[in-house]
Write an enzyme that holds these catalytic residues in place. Structure first.
Site, PDB file in Angstrom:
ATOM      1  N   THR A   1       3.316   9.862  -3.255  1.00  0.00           N
ATOM      2  CA  THR A   1       3.264   8.700  -2.368  1.00  0.00           C
ATOM      3  C   THR A   1       4.053   8.970  -1.086  1.00  0.00           C
ATOM      4  O   THR A   1       3.702   8.463  -0.025  1.00  0.00           O
ATOM      5  CB  THR A   1       3.775   7.428  -3.076  1.00  0.00           C
ATOM      6  OG1 THR A   1       5.093   7.646  -3.557  1.00  0.00           O
ATOM      7  CG2 THR A   1       2.872   7.021  -4.218  1.00  0.00           C
TER       8      THR A   1
ATOM      9  N   LEU B   1      11.390   9.945  -3.832  1.00  0.00           N
ATOM     10  CA  LEU B   1      11.247   9.228  -5.103  1.00  0.00           C
ATOM     11  C   LEU B   1       9.916   9.525  -5.782  1.00  0.00           C
ATOM     12  O   LEU B   1       9.807   9.429  -7.004  1.00  0.00           O
ATOM     13  CB  LEU B   1      11.402   7.724  -4.862  1.00  0.00           C
ATOM     14  CG  LEU B   1      12.757   7.343  -4.230  1.00  0.00           C
ATOM     15  CD1 LEU B   1      12.778   5.893  -3.811  1.00  0.00           C
ATOM     16  CD2 LEU B   1      13.904   7.646  -5.198  1.00  0.00           C
TER      17      LEU B   1
ATOM     18  N   GLY C   1      14.599   6.046   4.086  1.00  0.00           N
ATOM     19  CA  GLY C   1      13.280   5.465   4.313  1.00  0.00           C
ATOM     20  C   GLY C   1      12.292   6.484   4.843  1.00  0.00           C
ATOM     21  O   GLY C   1      12.641   7.371   5.623  1.00  0.00           O
TER      22      GLY C   1
ATOM     23  N   GLY D   1      12.459  -0.703   2.269  1.00  0.00           N
ATOM     24  CA  GLY D   1      11.993  -1.277   1.009  1.00  0.00           C
ATOM     25  C   GLY D   1      12.353  -0.454  -0.205  1.00  0.00           C
ATOM     26  O   GLY D   1      12.963  -0.965  -1.159  1.00  0.00           O
TER      27      GLY D   1
ATOM     28  N   GLY E   1       0.822  -1.207   0.000  1.00  0.00           N
ATOM     29  CA  GLY E   1       0.000   0.000   0.000  1.00  0.00           C
ATOM     30  C   GLY E   1       0.853   1.252   0.000  1.00  0.00           C
ATOM     31  O   GLY E   1       0.349   2.375   0.037  1.00  0.00           O
TER      32      GLY E   1
ATOM     33  N   GLU F   1       8.226   4.834   8.057  1.00  0.00           N
ATOM     34  CA  GLU F   1       7.988   4.871   9.496  1.00  0.00           C
ATOM     35  C   GLU F   1       8.303   6.230  10.112  1.00  0.00           C
ATOM     36  O   GLU F   1       8.090   6.435  11.305  1.00  0.00           O
ATOM     37  CB  GLU F   1       8.817   3.769  10.173  1.00  0.00           C
ATOM     38  CG  GLU F   1       8.344   2.373   9.764  1.00  0.00           C
ATOM     39  CD  GLU F   1       9.313   1.267  10.105  1.00  0.00           C
ATOM     40  OE1 GLU F   1      10.514   1.443   9.867  1.00  0.00           O
ATOM     41  OE2 GLU F   1       8.876   0.221  10.617  1.00  0.00           O
TER      42      GLU F   1
END
Ligand code: MOS
Length: 728
Positions: free
Chosen positions: A624, A620, A692, A515, A473, A695
């Site tokens: 999103t 990136l 990242g 990820g 998601g 989180e």
């Protein structure tokens, strides 16, 4: 490639109008909103699927004394009832995943005692209620707060010891002119992802195939190989779409193990979904914590001592602790800093990683303690944090790769109108509401995991990329499409991104905010290999440009399709973490600002507005990334105001095991929220220079809300969540 050296100038830096970073709509969005994206439970192939239903234990600890499955077996449509008496023999537990139906022992409430298999879900469920189980229960010890004195130092984790100490925090605290000594508690929490855990399992010529909801398919493959005592090459995991995970799908769960066993026994494909209620007890949760913090400072607000001690609990035999104090090791400059974790063994389900394990609840404590210190110093809390900014990691004593907490604080303060804050609590009224503002820092570690990727350009000029990465998601499909699109000079509709299958190259999966950086870097590398192959085929130099499906140099221009030829052209790539993580302290940073209103009669707390300002290296996809940050902030608002699993210590069970009573924020709880990323590149993190973000948003968000509640009311609530009964 590996990360043993800082990244030099890369093609991503030189393509100035590239698609990486642009707010591209999710490439998987249309399939999701039209219902054509297939989640684990929705597969209808192969034929003749049977349905499994987990029968949960209703005691926390003890043994199965009597077990009668005759009535269930006689019910319509029932194909088999698996129990410890007839379940296939399995291997050994791995990474918190246990063999199922392995003995008559019960170690936690909700543990599977049987699995009914029937022709339909309804038949399996009905028969599950006819399985008669009698128990010989043992005494139950389930509550963390009753076990603090029995808690012990857990095993160190690879990269993270249980305890750290620099200088002498206790002595420096004793002599500090200004002190704060406080205890914060956070409750049991649960992931509450939208899609409950579900698996379709079947066997083909000795190979086990699982369509399941899993964040890290390669890890899942290794775990199931251990649990089922198989060669991992004989296990295929497919997780093309995952309806949220937040850590609860980092490993396979009893749905996967039971579906695999049941499919073997009945020699049919078996589907098994956990019910929402079962998800609470049969998968992972986040431990509650007790956190004791001591801050010592000079009168001008410089920290001379920081000590953060945290207690958490887990099932007997488990070593996984909630690393709440870990974030404090790198957060602020101070010569004396101590962190400590203690773990209590309890008769409860398994505690494990939940979004920002450690930081998410650690910052609920340390960032409120900082607010309390600002109050004691009569210093603005933004200024206090700026004054204690660190130029190197105060525990590891190594430089930061980048650290932009102060720019986030300053930018956020400006955008939010922090200068209008009234420092005296209760100083602002709006009708029946007393209004307050709060701030907190955000910080989240930035790991990199090994990953591989594959890319092929076909005769039609379309690029297909593959990796056993997942999109939970978060936007993986989209950012990976963007990376390939930019590097190969193809429009995004000419790139097909295929994920979520262990038949594809090994990848990091989704977890720990690693990820995008890991899977993205592997794909980046594969695309660089592809570029070299294409240039060689075209007889062109590095100076050629990739654009619109063509490579152009001087007055020569060729299409990728013609270079690929009838058989296509393939390239592999990969990333290895290397040594940069040992040489540089790597975190993403941010600052949260929250405004709350508190009803003066009822104590009702309403969030009024909220802003997060973050830095996380190269972004990136602006859209999103913003969605991820906002989602994390909302998660933090829930942690501050509503979320708590209620334990019944007599039975080691979670009372409010459904989404009606486990309160996550809904639309009506969330007003205007904004998230902003300041420009940054981190050339120590990975070849993309990204960090990242999954989180980061939750880290500190709840503390900003709690600090706003204090500013509104003058009531300092140190026991989360901040419900209205605690305000009054
Ligand atoms: Mo995360 S708690 O690694 O999904």
């Amino acid at each position: 490639m590996d990360m043993t050296h800082p990244v030099g100038t890369t093609p991503l830096d030189t393509i100035t109008d590239g698609i990486v970073g642009k707010p591209l709509d999710r490439v998987d969005g249309p399939s999701k909103v039209t219902g054509t994206a297939t989640y684990a439970y929705e597969y209808r192939e192969p034929e003749n699927i049977a349905y499994g239903y987990l029968v949960p234990a209703s005691i926390a600890r003890g043994r199965i004394a009597t077990l009668d499955t005759a009535a269930a077996e006689a019910m319509p449509g029932v194909v088999a009832v698996l129990t410890y008496r007839n379940a296939p023999k399995q291997g050994s537990a791995s990474q918190q995943v246990e063999p199922q139906l392995a003995s008559d022992r019960i170690d936690h409430y909700g543990q599977a005692v049987a699995c009914v298999v029937a022709d339909s879900f309804e038949q399996a469920r009905a028969a599950a209620y006819a399985v008669a189980v009698g128990y010989a229960p043992d005494p139950v010890n389930a509550a963390l707060d009753a076990n603090l004195d029995r808690a012990v130092k857990p095993k160190d984790r690879g990269t993270s010891p249980a305890d750290t100490s620099v200088g002498d925090a206790d002595a420096a605290f004793a002599s500090a002119p200004v002190k704060v000594e406080v205890q914060y508690t956070t409750p049991l929490q649960t992931h509450a992802m939208m899609e409950p855990h579900a698996t379709l399992a079947y066997w083909r010529r000795g190979q086990l195939i699982l369509f399941t909801a899993n964040q890290m398919p390669n890890r899942g493959q290794a775990i199931l190989a251990s649990v089922l005592n198989m060669n991992k090459d004989n296990i295929r995991i497919v997780s093309r779409y995952v309806g949220g995970g937040f850590g609860a799908k980092l490993t396979p769960h009893p749905d996967a193990v039971l579906a695999a066993l049941a499919s073997k026994v009945v020699d049919r494909p078996v589907k098994l979904a956990l019910t929402r209620q079962q998800v609470f007890h049969s998968t992972f949760h986040r431990s509650d914590t007790v956190q004791r913090i001591r801050l010592g400072a000079t009168r001008d607000g410089r920290l001379v001592s920081v000590a953060h001690r945290s207690w958490s609990g887990n099932q007997v035999g488990e070593q996984n602790f909630e690393a709440a104090a870990e974030v404090t090791r790198s957060l602020y400059a101070t010569p004396n800093i101590l962190t400590q974790h203690r773990l209590a063994e309890l008769d409860i389900p398994t505690a494990s990683a939940m979004r920002a394990p450690g930081e998410a609840v650690g910052m609920l404590a340390i960032e409120c303690a900082m607010d309390e210190l600002a109050e004691a110093l009569k210093l603005d809390p933004v200024e206090l944090r700026i004054r204690n900014d660190a130029s190197q990691d105060p525990t590891k004593l190594i430089p930061y790769s980048t650290r932009a907490m102060v720019p986030c604080l300053r930018h956020g303060a400006e955008m939010f109108g922090w200068d209008k804050r009234v420092a005296t609590p209760g100083g602002v009224r709006d009708g029946q509401w007393t209004v307050g503002l709060g701030v907190a820092a955000a910080s989240r570690g930035n790991p990199l995991q090994p990953a591989k990727a594959w890319v092929r350009i076909g005769p039609d000029g379309i690029a297909t990329t593959r990796a056993a990465m997942t999109d939970i998601g978060t936007g993986s499909y989209t950012i990976l499409t963007q990376i390939a699109s930019e590097l190969l000079g193809l429009p995004p509709e000419m790139v097909r991104t295929e994920l979520g299958d262990t038949d594809f190259p090994m990848s990091s999966g989704s977890g720990g905010s690693f990820g995008a950086g890991s899977a993205g870097s592997a794909l980046y590398d594969a695309c660089l290999v592809m570029r070299r192959k294409l240039l060689a085929a075209a007889g062109m130099s590095d100076g050629a440009t990739f654009r619109d499906g063509r490579i152009t140099e001087g007055n020569r221009s060729v299409t990728l399709a013609s270079l690929a030829g009838p058989s296509g052209i393939e390239a592999d790539g990969g990333i290895e973490p290397g040594t940069m993580h040992k040489l540089y302290s790597q975190q993403s940073y941010g600052a949260h600002f929250a405004e709350v209103g508190v009803d003066m009669d009822t104590g009702e707390i309403r969030l009024r507005r909220m802003l997060g300002v973050f830095t996380a290296g190269r972004i990136l996809n602006a859209k999103t990334a913003r969605s991820q940050a906002i989602g994390g902030m909302i998660f933090g608002v829930g942690a501050a105001l509503t979320e708590a699993v209620a334990l019944d210590p007599r039975f080691g069970m979670f009372v409010n095991h459904n989404l009606a009573e486990y309160h996550v924020p809904v639309h009506a709880d969330i007003p205007a929220i904004d998230a902003v990323f300041l420009p940054e590149l981190d050339d120590k993190s990975n070849p993309l220079k990204s960090k990242g973000i999954g989180e980061l948003g939750i880290c500190g968000a709840g503390a900003a809300v709690a600090n706003a509640v204090y500013n509104a009311t003058g009531v300092r609530i140190r026991d989360y969540p901040l419900t209205l009964d605690k305000v009054l």
